[in-house]
Design an enzyme around this catalytic site. Structure first.
Site, PDB file in Angstrom:
ATOM      1  N   GLU A   1       0.817  -1.217   0.000  1.00 55.18           N
ATOM      2  CA  GLU A   1       0.000   0.000   0.000  1.00 55.18           C
ATOM      3  C   GLU A   1       0.848   1.264   0.000  1.00 55.18           C
ATOM      4  O   GLU A   1       0.406   2.329  -0.409  1.00 55.18           O
ATOM      5  CB  GLU A   1      -0.916  -0.020   1.237  1.00 55.18           C
ATOM      6  CG  GLU A   1      -1.984   1.037   1.231  1.00 55.18           C
ATOM      7  CD  GLU A   1      -3.165   0.668   2.118  1.00 55.18           C
ATOM      8  OE1 GLU A   1      -3.512  -0.540   2.176  1.00 55.18           O
ATOM      9  OE2 GLU A   1      -3.743   1.564   2.750  1.00 55.18           O
TER      10      GLU A   1
ATOM     11  N   TYR B   1       4.036   3.492  12.055  1.00 54.61           N
ATOM     12  CA  TYR B   1       2.961   4.040  11.241  1.00 54.61           C
ATOM     13  C   TYR B   1       1.881   4.697  12.116  1.00 54.61           C
ATOM     14  O   TYR B   1       1.349   4.068  13.031  1.00 54.61           O
ATOM     15  CB  TYR B   1       2.354   2.910  10.415  1.00 54.61           C
ATOM     16  CG  TYR B   1       1.379   3.354   9.379  1.00 54.61           C
ATOM     17  CD1 TYR B   1       1.795   4.137   8.310  1.00 54.61           C
ATOM     18  CD2 TYR B   1       0.043   2.997   9.458  1.00 54.61           C
ATOM     19  CE1 TYR B   1       0.905   4.549   7.360  1.00 54.61           C
ATOM     20  CE2 TYR B   1      -0.854   3.407   8.508  1.00 54.61           C
ATOM     21  CZ  TYR B   1      -0.421   4.193   7.459  1.00 54.61           C
ATOM     22  OH  TYR B   1      -1.311   4.598   6.532  1.00 54.61           O
TER      23      TYR B   1
END
Length: 783
Positions: free
Chosen positions: A7, A327
């Site tokens: 992604e 993240y």
DNA sequence: GCAAGGTC
């Protein structure tokens, strides 16, 4: 070649590092500006990993629907949606790589959107290389495509995922695709409907949406509660007692007296000496906080550091890109077992600032707290690298510290506090005092934001006698502050919702996602629906929300999100198809539009009324002093007006009559200049400092907001004027310096020219606060 | 110029 698609670049890089390690590490390269990584695996096979940038395709209306005025909304609702690439370079890059591939692994994030992003990429890659399969296969969901599902990009977790490859779930991806279509159809149709009916075109359009409208609703509903609040007076009673350690204050055991007479009676019954009746001590244990997900992170950044959710996310993104934190967009509050926590703690506590937690290194077992949510998307936010926070600058430093301290806190012992309460009888009345002392700070030793200040009280024993520090006395009602015994207060309206709290409420109601909540709030600001911090709704925002609550309640409440979630689950479970769900939704939207089409004039009127109110700043002092009023006897009001000719905005009085003579006493010619750029809204109807004109807040396009009193002579403007003068003087001095080394002989001609230019510039910069530029036309309509 | 969802 086996092609692995992720992604985002950071995941591709991590996968390449882990899978390519046996071959001595991957080779990095770029195509169409998109990074990719190649290596040879143990069997001598070529492998490649490439990262997308989130969604590859997004739904869009086909050509012929772009003119708002000319498109019938029923046609728009029935439009065959197309898919548009979101980033052409990414599409080109994966198509190029797909041509060389004989096997695909979709390794996007382990959540619904990740599944959809994987399918989008797959469709593009099959176009480029049909030997891998066809679009028809994907439409039918018959093509088996490998899928890696991992919930952390650690070596252990990635190896596990690639040893246990699964297949792409078409139903899950289609569930996400249904949401996309429904959001666009409803959002576009109703956004156009409300913009067209209120004639707000171009950049001034009004928007509605499944998430933004209910979020605005949270703010508006609270504002309505505040407006409905009726302040109720009450009285609190205090008594001071003497003690060898010093005098101390106590509070009457009655929390609030609703009648002044009751408080007076209690005061009259108070007499010394007081006798300590009961002393109770209680130990309180506060559990350490749970690991950071995005919501907890943004609310803490907001409440502990005073950084808005939108900036907190931007800063976190930077730290993540620099490799300092994991993240930042995650729902997970449970650390996966694959995290190398012991090593991390060791290196973090080696940094001086975090040494308070070094005790953790001696523990035989590290037991972190767990939050309620355990998801597969990503790990909770944690520091991936130990650095000296001093090496970072500004807010980055504070945000990094917050993440480190939180991480270490989740492994730390609880905080133990001891609270003591003593009740003291004085005459017929009883007073109490409470203290709280931290016995063992536990996690608060490292999570310093959580540590409460000690409130110590003197040592008291039961039966102890204490003299009153003063004789009870009564004072006149009009000097409540002068009376140390009775303090008059009134009940307060519920407070406005802070941005951090708003994020929490959104999560509670299922509105938005970890990645979008901060952006949605920002959107409310951009549209002029809210201003200030904490956000205050504008009258336009209130009117729009109230109108939708009445006419399309589905869009104004979290109901639509809840429905969509349920439908997505059914699609993912294979109980419903995307086609059926979107078809049903279109049908409902036709019905909805038909209904509001009939009432759109009413809707427009409501919104226009709000817009008008937003322009009103406050009553005109000059008219007030001259005894001029409107026909109905209400005061003439100062409001924001946009000049027809120049398009510039200024403040004018409603008492101005266009056909009046210049010095007609019945007409008011009061005007004030306004900054032409940035959003302007009312701070006070009447400046609390000069009591003459409205006071405004100006939010520039970029930079800090500042306050502006329209009265140039107001004291509140003196400081600003002074600073402005200083800036100008500095500028002028600099220009004169620049002018000095001009060619000699030519007299003073060039310097003169420069000085003149400088003077002119000075004027412009003075106008900085008054009149400059007309770029943000939209800005003028708010107050 | 539209939504909300990804990521930069």
């Amino acid at each position: 070649m086996r092609l692995i698609v992720t992604e985002k670049n950071s995941s591709a890089k991590k996968i390449a590092e882990v899978l390519g390690a046996p071959a001595g590490g991957p080779k990095a390269d770029k195509t169409y500006k998109v990074p990719f990584y190649t290596w040879t695996n143990a069997e001598g096979r070529e492998e490649m990993a490439i990262g997308l940038k989130g969604h590859v395709l997004g739904p869009a209306f086909p050509e012929g629907y772009s003119n708002w005025q000319k498109t019938d909304l029923h046609d728009l609702i029935d439009a065959d949606l197309i898919k548009e690439p979101t980033d052409k370079n990414v599409v080109k890059a994966i198509k190029k790589m797909a041509k060389e591939a004989d096997e695909l692994v979709i390794a996007t994030d382990f959540d619904r959107e990740g599944e959809l992003i994987g399918l989008e990429a797959l469709e593009e890659m099959l176009d480029a290389n049909p030997s891998l399969g066809t679009r028809e296969d994907t439409a039918k969901g018959t093509l088996k495509i490998l899928r890696a599902r991992y919930s952390a990009t650690t070596k252990e977790e990635l190896l596990r995922a690639f040893d246990n490859l699964d297949y792409l779930s078409y139903p899950l991806a289609n569930a996400g695709a249904a949401r996309q279509d429904i959001d666009l159809l409803w959002g576009a149709t109703l956004t156009r409907a409300v913009s067209l009916s209120t004639r707000r075109f171009g950049s001034n359009f009004l928007s509605v949406g499944r998430v933004q409208s209910p979020t605005l609703g949270l703010i508006v509903e609270r504002e309505m509660e505040r407006r409905a609040h009726v302040a109720k007076p009450f009285w609190e009673l205090f008594a001071k007692f003497e003690h060898p350690d010093g005098t101390f204050q106590t509070h009457h055991t009655v929390d609030k007296f609703w009648e002044k007479a009751e408080a007076d009676k209690a005061l009259a019954g108070t007499s010394g000496p007081g006798v300590v009746k009961a002393v109770t001590a209680r130990k309180n244990t506060r559990r350490p906080p749970t690991p950071f997900n995005t919501t907890a992170f943004t609310t803490d950044a907001s409440s502990r550091l005073g950084i808005t959710p939108a900036s907190a996310m931007r800063i976190a993104e930077d730290l993540y890109m620099d490799g300092f934190i994991s993240y930042p967009r995650t729902d997970n509050t449970v650390y996966p077992s694959s995290l190398p926590v012991r090593e991390l703690i060791r290196s973090l506590t080696n940094v001086k600032e975090f040494s308070a937690a070094s005790g953790l290194n001696d523990l035989a077992e590290l037991k972190p707290t767990r939050g309620k949510k355990e998801t597969t998307d990503h790990p909770p936010i944690y520091p991936t690298q130990a650095i000296h926070p001093g090496a970072l600058e500004g807010p980055k430093k504070r945000v990094y510290e917050l993440v480190v301290r939180r991480f270490l806190a989740t492994f730390s012992p609880p905080m133990i506090t001891e609270s003591t309460r003593a009740d003291i009888e004085a005459g017929s009345e009883t007073y109490f005092v409470r203290g709280s002392v931290v016995v063992d700070p536990g996690y608060a030793g490292i999570y310093t934001y959580a540590r409460s200040a000690d409130e110590e009280i003197p040592a008291l024993q039961e039966g102890q006698e204490l003299q009153l520090a003063a004789v009870p006395e009564f004072r006149a009602d009009d000097e409540p502050d002068a009376n140390p015994w009775i303090v008059g207060k009134e009940t307060q309206p519920p407070s406005r919702i802070s941005q951090g709290k708003l994020i929490e409420l959104m999560e509670e109601r299922g509105l938005g996602t970890k990645a979008t909540r901060a952006d949605i709030i920002q959107k409310l600001f951009d549209r002029g629906y809210v201003y200030g911090n904490p956000p205050i709704p504008t009258e336009t925002g209130i009117a729009l929300y109230e109108a939708f609550k009445k006419y399309v309640p589905r869009m104004a409440t979290p109901e639509m999100t809840a429905d969509i979630e349920a439908e997505m689950d059914r699609i993912a479970q294979g109980e419903m198809t995307k086609g059926k769900v979107v078809g049903d939704s279109r049908e409902l939207l036709h019905k909805t539009w038909t209904e509001i089409d009939e009432k759109k004039e009413d809707l427009a009127k409501v919104v226009w009324k709000g817009m008008d109110e937003d322009r009103i700043l406050g009553p005109c002092k000059v008219c007030e002093e001259a005894g001029r009023t409107k026909e109905d006897g209400s005061p003439n009001m100062l409001r924001i007006i946009r000049a027809k000719k120049s398009g510039k905005r200024f403040v004018g009085c409603s008492g101005w009559k266009a056909d009046a003579e210049p010095d007609d006493p019945k007409s008011c010619d009061q005007t004030f200049p306004l900054p032409q750029r940035g959003d302007v809204f009312r701070l006070e109807e009447r400046c609390s400092i000069c009591d003459r004109t409205p006071r405004l807040k100006v939010q520039p396009f970029r930079g800090r907001p500042w306050n502006l009193c329209l009265n140039d002579d107001c004291e509140s403007m003196q400081e600003m004027k002074k600073r402005r003068a200083e800036r100008e003087a500095a500028k002028k001095a600099k220009e004169e310096m620049d002018a000095k080394p001009q060619p000699k002989g030519d007299e003073d001609a060039p310097p003169k020219a420069k000085a003149k230019k400088g003077a002119k510039k000075t004027k412009v910069s003075k106008a900085d606060t008054a009149t400059r530029g007309v770029k943000r036309a939209k800005a003028g309509t708010k107050s």
